[in-house]
Design a protein around this motif. Structure first.
Motif, mmCIF file in Angstrom:
data_model
loop_
_atom_site.group_PDB
_atom_site.id
_atom_site.type_symbol
_atom_site.label_atom_id
_atom_site.label_comp_id
_atom_site.label_asym_id
_atom_site.label_seq_id
_atom_site.Cartn_x
_atom_site.Cartn_y
_atom_site.Cartn_z
ATOM 1 N N UNK A 1 3.378 -2.610 -6.062
ATOM 2 C CA UNK A 1 1.869 -3.021 -6.344
ATOM 3 C C UNK A 1 1.361 -3.100 -4.978
ATOM 4 N N UNK A 2 1.752 -3.354 -3.989
ATOM 5 C CA UNK A 2 1.382 -3.549 -2.675
ATOM 6 C C UNK A 2 1.092 -1.842 -2.129
ATOM 7 N N UNK A 3 2.066 -1.196 -2.612
ATOM 8 C CA UNK A 3 1.794 0.334 -2.353
ATOM 9 C C UNK A 3 0.779 1.088 -2.818
ATOM 10 N N UNK A 4 0.190 0.429 -3.977
ATOM 11 C CA UNK A 4 -0.975 0.973 -4.925
ATOM 12 C C UNK A 4 -2.352 0.243 -4.072
ATOM 13 N N UNK A 5 -2.185 -1.114 -3.684
ATOM 14 C CA UNK A 5 -3.515 -1.819 -3.692
ATOM 15 C C UNK A 5 -3.705 -1.493 -1.990
ATOM 16 N N UNK A 6 -2.762 -1.588 -1.175
ATOM 17 C CA UNK A 6 -3.082 -1.492 0.345
ATOM 18 C C UNK A 6 -3.981 -0.215 0.719
#
Length: 384
Positions: free
Chosen positions: A275-280
């Motif tokens: 999820x963070x890999x997509x959002x960051x």
């Protein structure tokens, strides 16, 4: 009690799996902006002084950043010898291409400004650009092939045979992973240029970096969907002896649909990583466009960390699956060095890794601030 028995063999194996991940992340985050900045050299810098500014953002620090690659290779050699044997022989031509690119980069740094002719400098600029693109792309292709499975096998006496070819590595999913790697390195390099430069160079870096960040997010999400829907994973199907001797043939394993999703289903908190890999990357793009330099650089670095850790979390305890026969796959529990070796190496890491981190922090502190083009023009600083 023997000293190394203070830490059990299975715990040491997990520690070294984590340390290997830390070293790879360290290389990707530090040398990643080197590669990304050079990949963007001709796009962000149009005249000679601008290109010298870009080169001087990474010129003084690239050697220290590549220490992480050397440490990672050394850790694989000493802690995971079978992994070293398979990967460095099976991926030989790919590794050779990466090493050629990494060797040509410092040559270009040193020779570019030896002559004033525009044609001379233009050729070396192309070398720097290619030396940034090739490793970033091929590292991702290698990760994609690891997820797909590598065509290697063992004989009964544990002799390793690799049945693949260089062009066999260029499968569609592996190429997608290569594009993810390239996009995230370009994003990170652009955020570094925004952090270290001003004016037109920073403006162009912000524009290209934002596009690369959005592309990295989309491609990473696409790769995740592809894995969930169409890429078979690998799982151990026999009992696991976590403290037994390293013998890949002592287990059985199988290919299974959705196996790379099993750890996320068993431990839902791990979903934070993809999820963070997509959002960051989107946060990094926002930071670059709004010139919030720390936000852009920190977000791009954390995005790289989360993307790499997503792969590690999906594969554990697999390290290198075999597409010839899952039984030959290397795992955390059956491909490490001995208990004593892992313990001695851990002691060395506990001594020297803090020194490396302290020295690296000091170097970055000394070289803080933006690169001044006027200082380069006037020759007030030792510059490339």
């Amino acid at each position: 009690m023997i000293l190394h028995e203070l830490i059990s063999y299975d715990v040491l194996r997990v520690i070294w799996w984590l340390l290997l991940g830390i070293l790879l992340v360290g290389f990707a985050v530090t040398d990643g902006f080197d590669l990304g900045a050079m990949a963007l050299l001709r796009a962000t810098a149009k005249i000679d002084v601008e290109r010298r500014v870009v080169i001087n953002t990474v010129g003084p620090i690239w050697e220290g950043n590549q220490v992480w690659l050397i440490l990672g290779g050394g850790a694989i050699f000493a802690a995971w010898p079978q992994l070293y044997a398979v990967s460095f022989s099976g991926f030989y031509l790919a590794m050779f291409a990466i090493l050629v690119a990494l060797i040509l980069r410092p040559v270009a740094f040193k020779f570019r400004s030896k002559r004033e002719e525009a044609s001379w400098r233009n050729k070396w600029d192309w070398v720097l650009c290619v030396s940034g693109i090739v490793p970033a792309l091929l590292f991702g292709v290698a990760v994609g092939n690891v997820l797909l499975g590598v065509p290697f096998r063992f004989s009964d006496d544990l002799r390793i045979y690799y049945d693949g070819t260089f062009f066999g590595l260029l499968q569609p999913f592996a190429l997608l992973c290569g594009l993810v790697s390239l996009a995230m390195m370009v994003m990170h390099g652009a955020s570094w240029l925004v952090f270290k430069t001003d004016g037109e160079v920073a403006a162009r870096a912000a524009r290209f970096g934002a596009m690369a960040a959005m592309l990295a997010s989309v491609l990473f999400a696409l790769a995740g969907v592809w894995i969930a829907m169409g890429i078979n994973g690998y799982e151990i199907t026999s009992a696991i002896n976590k403290v037994g001797p390293s013998n890949p043939l002592a287990k059985t394993a199988a290919v299974a649909q959705g196996a790379w999703m099993a750890n996320f289903k068993a431990t839902p908190v791990l979903w934070l990583l993809p999820l963070l890999g997509v959002v960051l990357p989107w946060i990094s793009a926002l930071g670059m466009r709004s010139r919030r330099e720390w936000l852009a650089l920190l977000s791009s670095g954390l995005a790289i960390v989360c993307i790499i850790l997503t792969v590690g979390a999906a594969m554990f305890p697999m390290i290198l699956p075999s597409s010839v026969d899952p039984r030959f796959s290397l795992t955390v529990w059956d491909s490490s060095s001995s208990h004593t070796t892992l313990f001695i190496m851990l002691v060395c890491v506990m001594i020297f890794l803090p020194l490396i981190l302290a020295y690296t922090s000091w170097v970055y502190s000394v070289l803080r601030g933006k690169v001044d083009p006027m200082a380069i023009i006037k020759g007030e600083t030792h510059s490339y």
